[in-house]
Design a protein around this motif. Structure first.
Motif, short mmCIF file in Angstrom:
data_model
loop_
_atom_site.label_atom_id
_atom_site.label_comp_id
_atom_site.label_asym_id
_atom_site.label_seq_id
_atom_site.Cartn_x
_atom_site.Cartn_y
_atom_site.Cartn_z
N LYS A 1 -52.02 23.13 7.17
CA LYS A 1 -51.72 22.57 8.49
C LYS A 1 -52.97 22.05 9.22
O LYS A 1 -52.86 21.34 10.21
CB LYS A 1 -51.03 23.62 9.37
CG LYS A 1 -49.63 23.98 8.89
CD LYS A 1 -49.01 25.00 9.83
CE LYS A 1 -47.58 25.35 9.39
NZ LYS A 1 -46.97 26.35 10.30
N GLU A 2 -54.14 22.41 8.72
CA GLU A 2 -55.39 22.05 9.39
C GLU A 2 -56.19 20.98 8.64
O GLU A 2 -57.23 20.55 9.10
CB GLU A 2 -56.27 23.30 9.55
CG GLU A 2 -55.66 24.39 10.40
CD GLU A 2 -55.42 23.95 11.83
OE1 GLU A 2 -56.29 23.22 12.37
OE2 GLU A 2 -54.38 24.29 12.40
N LYS A 3 -55.69 20.57 7.48
CA LYS A 3 -56.46 19.64 6.65
C LYS A 3 -56.66 18.28 7.34
O LYS A 3 -55.87 17.87 8.19
CB LYS A 3 -55.78 19.43 5.30
CG LYS A 3 -55.82 20.65 4.39
CD LYS A 3 -55.23 20.32 3.04
CE LYS A 3 -55.07 21.57 2.18
NZ LYS A 3 -56.32 22.23 1.88
N VAL A 4 -57.71 17.57 6.90
CA VAL A 4 -57.99 16.23 7.41
C VAL A 4 -57.25 15.22 6.56
O VAL A 4 -57.38 15.22 5.33
CB VAL A 4 -59.51 15.93 7.37
CG1 VAL A 4 -59.80 14.50 7.86
CG2 VAL A 4 -60.29 16.95 8.18
N LYS A 5 -56.47 14.38 7.21
CA LYS A 5 -55.70 13.38 6.46
C LYS A 5 -55.50 12.15 7.33
O LYS A 5 -55.66 12.18 8.55
CB LYS A 5 -54.35 13.96 6.02
CG LYS A 5 -53.50 14.50 7.12
CD LYS A 5 -52.25 15.15 6.57
CE LYS A 5 -51.35 15.73 7.68
NZ LYS A 5 -51.99 16.80 8.44
N LYS B 1 -56.41 12.46 11.24
CA LYS B 1 -56.10 13.68 11.97
C LYS B 1 -56.73 14.88 11.30
O LYS B 1 -56.86 14.93 10.08
CB LYS B 1 -54.58 13.89 12.07
CG LYS B 1 -53.86 12.84 12.91
CD LYS B 1 -52.38 13.15 12.99
CE LYS B 1 -51.65 12.16 13.89
NZ LYS B 1 -50.19 12.45 13.97
N ARG B 2 -57.10 15.83 12.11
CA ARG B 2 -57.55 17.13 11.59
C ARG B 2 -56.49 18.10 12.05
O ARG B 2 -56.49 18.55 13.19
CB ARG B 2 -58.92 17.48 12.19
CG ARG B 2 -59.70 18.55 11.45
CD ARG B 2 -59.17 19.90 11.80
NE ARG B 2 -60.12 20.97 11.55
CZ ARG B 2 -59.82 22.24 11.72
NH1 ARG B 2 -58.60 22.59 12.10
NH2 ARG B 2 -60.71 23.17 11.51
N GLY B 3 -55.52 18.37 11.17
CA GLY B 3 -54.32 19.10 11.56
C GLY B 3 -53.49 18.20 12.45
O GLY B 3 -53.15 17.08 12.09
N LEU C 1 -64.81 21.59 10.16
CA LEU C 1 -64.27 22.96 10.17
C LEU C 1 -64.02 23.45 11.59
O LEU C 1 -63.01 24.10 11.87
CB LEU C 1 -65.23 23.92 9.46
CG LEU C 1 -65.41 23.73 7.94
CD1 LEU C 1 -66.40 24.74 7.39
CD2 LEU C 1 -64.06 23.87 7.21
N GLU C 2 -64.95 23.12 12.49
CA GLU C 2 -64.83 23.59 13.87
C GLU C 2 -64.04 22.63 14.75
O GLU C 2 -63.74 22.94 15.90
CB GLU C 2 -66.22 23.81 14.47
CG GLU C 2 -67.01 24.92 13.76
CD GLU C 2 -68.31 25.27 14.47
OE1 GLU C 2 -68.50 24.80 15.61
OE2 GLU C 2 -69.10 26.01 13.90
N SER C 3 -63.74 21.45 14.20
CA SER C 3 -62.98 20.43 14.92
C SER C 3 -63.65 20.09 16.25
O SER C 3 -63.00 19.93 17.28
CB SER C 3 -61.54 20.90 15.16
OG SER C 3 -60.73 19.82 15.52
N LYS C 4 -64.99 20.00 16.20
CA LYS C 4 -65.76 19.65 17.39
C LYS C 4 -66.21 18.19 17.25
O LYS C 4 -67.11 17.90 16.47
CB LYS C 4 -66.98 20.56 17.54
CG LYS C 4 -66.64 21.97 17.98
CD LYS C 4 -67.92 22.76 18.23
CE LYS C 4 -67.58 24.15 18.75
NZ LYS C 4 -68.80 24.96 18.95
N PHE C 5 -65.54 17.34 18.00
CA PHE C 5 -65.85 15.91 17.87
C PHE C 5 -66.32 15.32 19.19
O PHE C 5 -65.73 15.57 20.24
CB PHE C 5 -64.61 15.14 17.40
CG PHE C 5 -64.02 15.67 16.13
CD1 PHE C 5 -64.74 15.59 14.94
CD2 PHE C 5 -62.77 16.26 16.12
CE1 PHE C 5 -64.20 16.08 13.76
CE2 PHE C 5 -62.23 16.75 14.94
CZ PHE C 5 -62.95 16.66 13.76
#
Length: 621
Positions: free
Chosen positions: A211-215, A224-226, A314-318
């Motif tokens: 559910k969190e993968k980048v696609k 999206k990241r998740g 990994l931290e989804s900090k953008f």
């Protein structure tokens, strides 16, 4: 009143027109390309904020490990390139140590000279599905259209390694126009338009939940990241957060753990790599895989950039840039506010408004960053602000110059331009009062004007009078005199005030001779036209007089001279015959060597008990 409103409206239209041009210019600079025209200022300013992050915010992910192809390994194993069996053996060591994901940042596009080497690595890759090999995408020096990402050539792992697509990822690093690597493309299209994920994306996906993968959303084209939409630009780049400095050694709070390639190869026992993401890549300058980054003047190896990008994912900090519409909206808001305020205010008030707006918008820009790691445009709204302010200064200056010239022009018709200039340059208000000065005065009267006026139509009288007064005025101004006033069909002028001249008696006499000469020509013209002509009678006196402004301070001021010197000049003029220039003894003593002068003797004048000596000026010597 209607004229003032019209002028005010015209001024506002001009201000608005120029302001809108500057607004559009700022917007164009902002949108001219993805980085904007002022990227060389905007980028470094963003870098400053990113560098200011605390150590706690930069805590490196301890699951990320780097295996260095360093000098030590090159000396032990030999010159590059290495046999493929070397990588096969390393992968086995890392797998036995419990690595969750392994990325080999070495392009293996050509088959090995020894097929057995490729077979050994192919077998390992088939055995372990958590190993990622690099794809190098090569682009032409110039794309057909801005924003295109059409590859010229794609270097895949050699077919002899029989690698499947899921084990391939691109290692391209794009640098900004200033040469620094700030963003990494999370995916790039191949020759067929199919997207190849980034090296960091493929490795991060190996440890992220489904559910969190980048696609990539194939419908919208969003990455999206998740469930979170990643803030990518038109080149599919996302800003990399840097958790480490280049080549930073690991300690309790900084740096990714680094292992030498040869040390891993020589290890007898499994290494503490359970659940780790292990990146294997060059760590020597000679292998030319290093880039400038915004956080340090020291270049960062590509493997380190990929490591930092993995942690960013990994931290989804953008970091996000505000969308172009939002950025344009900010430029529009600042510009329109500046146009309005600088149109209404000027001087110190406008300066304080400018500084205030400049600082406040800087605070807004900072708030965007602190609140949501969002970079709003900084340079472009402030460029609009600065240019509109500068224009307002220029506009107000030109407006004041125009008004000054208008005032000078108007008053220059009533008094000498020298008087106006002195009053304007003094920077002081016009006040009542005067000062004692040594001056020369001329009184001029038109002899025979009254009988002539009885024979002419009123319009003709005015025309003739104006021609005579024009002769007087031009002669006075020619010799730097000050036209004091018109007195019916006469003129009063002074020399030596407001600007002092040592030779003011000479200048007065020369002006009188000029008047007499011009009057003779005018007389001939009138005789031909109307059958009658008139002449001047002139009186000149020199000496002390009080010169200054008299009258009502609030309503009407008259710059003039008063005193006995003035009165005698007037008396001399009243005694002058048509075409005669009479001067006093005081004037005579100062100019007797310059002109042809004859004595008339003494005459009794009104206001004087004793007769005064009078002289007639015949002309120049």
């Amino acid at each position: 009143m209607h004229g003032e409103a019209l002028m005010g409206k015209k001024k506002w239209i001009n201000t608005l027109a120029v302001g809108l041009v500057l607004l559009l210019l700022s917007t164009y600079f902002y949108t001219v390309n993805s980085s904007g025209l002022f990227y060389f200022i905007e980028g470094p300013l963003q870098d400053v904020l990113r560098k200011a992050k605390s150590v706690d915010e930069r805590q490196p992910e301890d699951r990320i490990k780097i295996v260095k192809i360093d000098e030590k390994s090159l000396k032990a194993i030999g010159k590059f390139p290495w046999d493929r069996t070397t990588y096969a053996q390393l992968i086995e060591k890392l797998e036995q140590s419990g690595a969750a994901a392994i990325g080999i940042d070495v392009v293996l596009a050509e088959p090995s000279k020894n097929p057995a080497d490729d077979k050994a690595l192919a077998d390992v890759l088939a055995k372990y599905h958590n190993v990622i090999l690099p794809v190098q995408i090569n682009y032409p020096s110039k794309q057909q259209q801005a924003g295109d990402l059409v590859p010229e050539k794609v270097d895949y792992p050699t077919a002899t390694l029989t690698t499947n697509k899921q084990q391939m990822a691109h290692i391209n690093v794009f640098v900004d126009k200033d040469g620094k690597a700030r963003k990494l493309p999370v995916g790039l299209p191949d020759e067929n338009g199919t997207f190849i994920p980034a090296f960091s994306v493929a490795l991060a996906n190996l440890v992220l939940d489904d559910k969190e993968k980048v696609k990539r959303d194939e419908v919208t084209g969003e990455w999206k990241r998740g469930s979170i939409v990643m803030p990518t630009n038109e080149r599919n780049q996302v800003t990399t957060e840097f958790f480490t400095l280049p080549r930073q050694k690991v300690d309790a709070t900084t740096g990714y753990e680094m292992l030498s390639f040869v040390d891993v190869m020589n290890s007898k026992n499994p290494l503490p790599l359970q659940g780790s993401i292990v990146l294997v890549g060059p760590f020597v300058t000679a292998m030319q895989d290093e880039y400038p980054t915004p956080i340090s003047s020291v270049k960062m190896f590509g493997i380190e950039i990929h490591a930092n990008m993995i942690q960013t994912l990994l931290e989804s900090k953008f970091y996000k840039d505000t969308s172009k519409p939002v950025g344009i909206g900010l430029i529009l808001l600042i510009s329109l506010l500046a146009i309005y305020l600088f149109g209404r205010f000027k001087g110190k008030t406008a300066l304080f408004i400018f500084i205030g707006m400049f600082v406040i918008y800087g605070g807004v820009w900072l708030a965007f960053y602190i609140a949501g790691s969002t970079f709003a445009p900084l340079v472009y709204p402030q460029f609009a602000l600065v240019t509109i302010y500068i224009w307002s200064l220029v506009s107000h200056y030109l407006e004041e110059r125009k008004e000054r010239n208008r005032v000078t022009g108007i008053f220059g018709r009533f008094v000498s331009k020298s008087v106006v200039d002195e009053l304007l340059q003094s920077g002081e208000d016009v006040k009542l009062g005067g000062s004692r000065k040594d001056i020369s005065l001329i009184f001029v009267d038109i002899r025979g004007f009254t009988p002539m006026s009885e024979k002419l139509e009123p319009e003709q009288v005015i025309q003739v009078l104006n021609e005579y007064l024009d002769v007087c005025t031009k002669a006075i101004f020619k010799f730097n005199g000050t036209l004091d006033k018109f007195i019916g069909d006469g003129v009063m002028a002074m020399f030596g005030a407001p600007i002092e001249y040592d030779n003011h008696p000479e200048m007065a006499v020369r002006a009188a001779i000029e008047m007499k000469s011009q009057a003779n020509r005018l007389e001939q013209k009138l005789i031909e036209k109307y059958g009658i002509g008139v002449k001047f009678g002139l009186g000149i006196n020199s000496g002390p007089a009080v010169v200054g402004n008299i009258g009502s301070e609030d309503l009407r001021l008259d710059y003039t001279a008063i005193g006995d010197t003035v009165n005698l000049s007037a008396r001399l003029e009243s005694n002058a015959k048509p075409g005669q220039i009479l001067i006093s003894e005081q004037t005579y003593e100062r100019v007797k060597d310059l002109f042809e002068i004859v004595s008339i003797g003494k005459i009794k004048v009104k206001g004087k008990e004793k007769p005064v000596a009078v002289f007639e000026v015949i002309g120049n010597l």
